[in-house]
Design a protein around this motif. Structure first.
Motif, mmCIF file in Angstrom:
data_model
loop_
_atom_site.group_PDB
_atom_site.id
_atom_site.type_symbol
_atom_site.label_atom_id
_atom_site.label_comp_id
_atom_site.label_asym_id
_atom_site.label_seq_id
_atom_site.Cartn_x
_atom_site.Cartn_y
_atom_site.Cartn_z
ATOM 1 N N ALA A 92 -9.070 -8.015 6.179
ATOM 2 C CA ALA A 92 -9.043 -7.826 4.733
ATOM 3 C C ALA A 92 -8.607 -6.414 4.366
ATOM 4 O O ALA A 92 -7.834 -6.212 3.414
ATOM 5 C CB ALA A 92 -10.423 -8.125 4.144
ATOM 6 N N MET A 93 -9.077 -5.414 5.104
ATOM 7 C CA MET A 93 -8.665 -4.040 4.835
ATOM 8 C C MET A 93 -7.177 -3.852 5.145
ATOM 9 O O MET A 93 -6.453 -3.186 4.393
ATOM 10 C CB MET A 93 -9.503 -3.073 5.663
ATOM 11 N N LYS A 94 -6.711 -4.459 6.249
ATOM 12 C CA LYS A 94 -5.291 -4.364 6.563
ATOM 13 C C LYS A 94 -4.446 -5.060 5.500
ATOM 14 O O LYS A 94 -3.347 -4.599 5.176
ATOM 15 C CB LYS A 94 -5.020 -4.988 7.933
ATOM 16 N N ALA A 95 -4.947 -6.157 4.966
ATOM 17 C CA ALA A 95 -4.185 -6.891 3.953
ATOM 18 C C ALA A 95 -3.911 -6.020 2.734
ATOM 19 O O ALA A 95 -2.888 -6.173 2.060
ATOM 20 C CB ALA A 95 -4.940 -8.149 3.548
ATOM 21 N N TYR A 96 -4.802 -5.089 2.440
ATOM 22 C CA TYR A 96 -4.589 -4.161 1.327
ATOM 23 C C TYR A 96 -3.807 -2.913 1.742
ATOM 24 O O TYR A 96 -2.854 -2.509 1.068
ATOM 25 C CB TYR A 96 -5.931 -3.696 0.762
ATOM 26 N N PHE A 97 -4.213 -2.266 2.851
ATOM 27 C CA PHE A 97 -3.795 -0.889 3.099
ATOM 28 C C PHE A 97 -2.757 -0.723 4.195
ATOM 29 O O PHE A 97 -2.174 0.361 4.297
ATOM 30 C CB PHE A 97 -5.027 -0.025 3.411
ATOM 31 N N ASP A 98 -2.518 -1.722 5.016
ATOM 32 C CA ASP A 98 -1.475 -1.590 6.015
ATOM 33 C C ASP A 98 -0.136 -1.418 5.304
ATOM 34 O O ASP A 98 0.266 -2.273 4.507
ATOM 35 C CB ASP A 98 -1.448 -2.828 6.922
ATOM 36 N N PRO A 99 0.582 -0.329 5.572
ATOM 37 C CA PRO A 99 1.808 -0.056 4.808
ATOM 38 C C PRO A 99 2.988 -0.944 5.161
ATOM 39 O O PRO A 99 3.975 -0.960 4.429
ATOM 40 C CB PRO A 99 2.109 1.413 5.161
ATOM 41 N N VAL A 100 2.897 -1.686 6.266
ATOM 42 C CA VAL A 100 3.995 -2.566 6.659
ATOM 43 C C VAL A 100 3.606 -4.027 6.510
ATOM 44 O O VAL A 100 4.350 -4.831 5.961
ATOM 45 C CB VAL A 100 4.445 -2.273 8.111
ATOM 46 N N ARG A 101 2.397 -4.385 6.943
ATOM 47 C CA ARG A 101 2.021 -5.789 6.970
ATOM 48 C C ARG A 101 1.044 -6.149 5.863
ATOM 49 O O ARG A 101 0.627 -7.298 5.758
ATOM 50 C CB ARG A 101 1.433 -6.141 8.338
ATOM 51 N N GLY A 102 0.643 -5.207 5.052
ATOM 52 C CA GLY A 102 -0.256 -5.470 3.948
ATOM 53 C C GLY A 102 0.404 -5.179 2.617
ATOM 54 O O GLY A 102 1.627 -5.126 2.504
ATOM 55 N N LEU A 103 -0.408 -4.957 1.588
ATOM 56 C CA LEU A 103 0.134 -4.656 0.256
ATOM 57 C C LEU A 103 0.569 -3.205 0.117
ATOM 58 O O LEU A 103 1.159 -2.834 -0.892
ATOM 59 C CB LEU A 103 -0.910 -4.982 -0.822
ATOM 60 N N GLY A 104 0.258 -2.377 1.102
ATOM 61 C CA GLY A 104 0.721 -0.994 1.045
ATOM 62 C C GLY A 104 0.016 -0.146 0.007
ATOM 63 O O GLY A 104 0.610 0.785 -0.547
ATOM 64 N N TYR A 105 -1.272 -0.426 -0.263
ATOM 65 C CA TYR A 105 -2.010 0.383 -1.240
ATOM 66 C C TYR A 105 -2.029 1.850 -0.805
ATOM 67 O O TYR A 105 -2.259 2.175 0.366
ATOM 68 C CB TYR A 105 -3.445 -0.115 -1.362
ATOM 69 N N SER A 106 -1.835 2.738 -1.775
ATOM 70 C CA SER A 106 -1.773 4.165 -1.469
ATOM 71 C C SER A 106 -2.612 5.016 -2.413
ATOM 72 O O SER A 106 -2.723 6.223 -2.205
ATOM 73 C CB SER A 106 -0.317 4.642 -1.515
ATOM 74 N N ILE A 107 -3.178 4.419 -3.459
ATOM 75 C CA ILE A 107 -4.036 5.175 -4.361
ATOM 76 C C ILE A 107 -5.336 4.386 -4.568
ATOM 77 O O ILE A 107 -5.458 3.240 -4.140
ATOM 78 C CB ILE A 107 -3.356 5.484 -5.717
ATOM 79 N N GLY A 108 -6.314 5.003 -5.210
ATOM 80 C CA GLY A 108 -7.589 4.324 -5.412
ATOM 81 C C GLY A 108 -8.495 5.099 -6.358
ATOM 82 O O GLY A 108 -8.149 6.177 -6.837
ATOM 83 N N ARG A 109 -9.671 4.524 -6.586
ATOM 84 C CA ARG A 109 -10.650 5.111 -7.494
ATOM 85 C C ARG A 109 -12.039 4.959 -6.874
ATOM 86 O O ARG A 109 -12.319 3.950 -6.221
ATOM 87 C CB ARG A 109 -10.593 4.403 -8.857
ATOM 88 N N VAL A 110 -12.866 5.957 -7.072
ATOM 89 C CA VAL A 110 -14.234 5.920 -6.569
ATOM 90 C C VAL A 110 -15.161 6.391 -7.674
ATOM 91 O O VAL A 110 -14.832 7.315 -8.428
ATOM 92 C CB VAL A 110 -14.379 6.778 -5.295
#
Length: 618
Positions: free
Chosen positions: A197-215
């Motif tokens: 699930a984390m790779k699906a969001y943040f993997d830059p090649v095989r995921g959505l390539g997320y690069s920003i966020g909020r905390v």
């Protein structure tokens, strides 16, 4: 071996796995950097492929059902292993390398340099369609760009011109929010599903390539209870007991570290408070209409600085802070009221000077962090104070207030006669979505910046299972993203990355949906339509991209276009109607010369076209 490519995906990945819908498609070369990390997941997906051929038709019929919750709840034991393979299938489904620059997420926000377009010859076509279960970020055959033979500018078309790159800042990126609820929901899944699930969001090649966020700074509604950054003692203006231990204990730091490692470089992170400690407020309560007490304004400004500094010590860079989440909302969860003059003076006299004093002048300060409806008024009043404005990077905003999706906004009907249906009355819902206000704020201060900082689908008392697989929610995301990007928005941050099968946890019952649902009871990961729709933007519009002008000759086609740093052009087109629309995609180079290709947008679909200089045959 080539990576598997899962074309046939339904909303419940539990059902997708148990019915064996993963199928082998055109061979794809694996990305060498990721082979070691994905070997296990690829093997699981390959096992599913072998079981699929006899059940393809059965799956196609069942995938027309949009609620993916039934199988996850009915067969929790058998779903565990199946869901693990299905999670791998999600990564495989989007394994084709997207366009754009990798490994550089914190792009400059200075005046952009002009990107050099390529001599475009080919269109890569990526599509997600409601009525074709094979198409979830599916790569279709490439298309050759040729001479325009559409017959004129009024032909059904999407037109993109490279003659002038729009005067916008470089695109910051796409991302989501690292809430306590997301950490809790994710932790209830098996480890292999958490990783997928984390790779699906943040993997830059095989995921959505997320690069920003909020905390969130201290607790918010998507926490399990009220808590502060350490056992802060009433009256201690030096905040001697400030601590981020709660972030370690509650799993937020773990998520942040994993996301950063997957992204390959530091995330662009915005930090936002929901409430000061109760003893700093007029009401002595975390919730409601309390305001920050004047005697604690300096101490509260110090709190932001300490948060940034302590996060830095833990290896997490905070890019910016907003003053207050939803400063005009008195909620039953953590909230604090700031009128325009309150927020302006706090920035001018306390927060801005404190960040400079603490050596944090490069940390961006944003304000408003509330809905579009009031953002122009708040921007005009805040920017009018030149001393406050000198500390401000820009404004951030949310999308709430649209009566087409929410039960609480004011609702009005504008009635029309359908002249092609015997004058039948039709109506359009009006509320306070305020789409046009983003462009007006951009026009107000072109030297400042605009960031989308929160949006989600509220349940409004409905059980989440009624919304699982709701295609319209994916379209809501795309509609908002297209409108805001075309109006000058410079980044998009979704709300919760993950939620559980109830739309929480939430300590006041304010349940919502998320693009990825972690079904703890069934040990399943449910990828919603919004996940696939966001991917059509995040995978192909990369940090540093510049927007280019585009338009459509048919209102039903919604479009935005960006030129990436590597010269590749990404054009996203959505069709919310049930009609299949054939149209010409036209690209005019810097000299006005047209190239074009005839393409189609099936009913209820979204497509990303990536123009490059490659040959048509892959």
């Amino acid at each position: 071996p080539p990576l598997p490519f899962a074309q046939n995906m339904t909303w419940s990945l539990v059902r997708s796995a148990t019915e064996g819908v993963v199928r082998q498609a055109r061979p794809l070369a694996p990305n060498r950097r990721n082979v070691a990390n994905i070997a296990t997941l690829s093997r699981l997906s390959a096992q599913q492929q072998q079981q699929s051929s006899s059940k393809q038709q059965q799956n196609h019929e069942q995938s027309q059902r949009e609620d993916g919750s039934e199988d996850a709840q009915s067969h929790p034991k058998s779903a565990v292993a199946a869901a693990s393979a299905a999670a791998a299938a999600v990564l495989a489904a989007i394994s084709v390398s997207p366009s754009g620059v990798r490994g550089q997420t914190q792009c400059s926000t200075n005046t952009p340099t002009k990107h050099q377009p390529l001599p475009y010859k080919r269109l890569r076509h990526i599509r997600t369609s409601k009525h074709s279960s094979n198409e979830r970020l599916a790569e279709l055959p490439p298309i050759t760009l040729t001479k325009d033979i559409s017959g004129g500018s009024q032909a059904p078309s999407v037109f993109v011109t490279l003659s002038r790159q729009m005067e916008t800042r470089p695109w910051l990126g796409f991302g989501g929010s690292f809430t306590e609820s997301s950490a809790v929901a994710l932790s209830r899944l098996p480890e292999i599903q958490q990783e997928a699930a984390m790779k699906a969001y943040f993997d830059p090649v095989r995921g959505l390539g997320y690069s920003i966020g909020r905390v969130h700074i201290a607790s918010c509604d998507f926490s399990t209870e009220n808590w502060t950054c350490g056992p802060l003692v009433e009256g201690d203006k030096e905040l001697k007991l400030f601590s981020l231990e709660e972030y370690e204990k509650r799993g937020i730091m773990k998520m942040l570290r994993e996301a950063t490692a997957l992204a390959g470089s530091p995330l662009t992170l915005l930090a936002s408070p929901w409430s000061p400690p109760f003893w700093m407020k007029t009401t002595r309560k975390f919730y409601g209409d309390g305001k920050l007490l004047p005697e604690y304004r300096e101490a509260w400004a110090l709190h932001y600085a300490k948060f940034v500094q302590e996060m830095k010590k833990k290896g997490i860079d905070i890019w910016g802070v907003s003053v207050q989440n939803e400063p005009e909302a008195a909620q039953i969860w953590e909230s604090c009221i700031y009128q325009a003059e309150d927020e302006t003076s706090f920035i001018r006299d306390f927060l801005g000077p404190m960040m400079h004093k603490q050596g944090l002048k490069d940390v961006k300060i944003l304000f408003w962090d509330h809905n579009r409806d009031g953002m122009l008024e708040r921007a005009a009043r805040t920017y009018a104070d030149s001393k406050a404005a000198q500390y401000i990077w820009g404004i951030c905003f949310h999308w709430y207030g649209d009566p087409r999706f929410e039960s609480w906004p004011p609702r009005m009907e504008a009635t029309f006669k359908d002249r092609q249906r015997d004058g039948k009355d039709i109506y359009e819902l009006k509320g306070c979505a305020g789409f046009e206000n983003v462009r007006r704020v951009a026009d107000l201060r072109p030297d400042k910046h605009i960031l989308f900082s929160e949006g989600c689908q509220e349940l409004g008392g409905r059980p989440l299972k009624e919304l699982l697989g709701d295609w319209k929610l994916g379209e809501r995301y795309a509609m908002n993203i297209i409108n805001d990007l075309n109006s000058g928005c410079e980044g998009f941050i979704d709300w919760n990355l993950f939620l559980d099968e109830d739309g929480g946890p939430n300590h006041v019952g304010n349940m919502c949906s998320a693009p990825v649902i972690c079904h703890g009871k069934a040990q399943a990961t449910l990828y919603q339509p919004s996940f696939w729709y966001i991917g059509h933007f995040s995978r192909y519009i990369r940090p540093g991209a510049h927007q280019v002008l585009s338009s459509t000759s048919r209102d039903v086609l919604e479009v935005t276009s960006f030129l990436n740093v590597d010269g590749k052009l990404a054009v996203v087109v959505m069709n919310q109607s049930e009609d299949n629309i054939e149209f010409w995609l036209k690209i005019a180079d810097e000299k006005g010369q047209l190239s074009a290709a005839k393409v189609s947008a099936p009913g209820r679909s979204i497509s990303t076209f990536v123009a490059d200089a490659g040959a048509a045959a892959l």
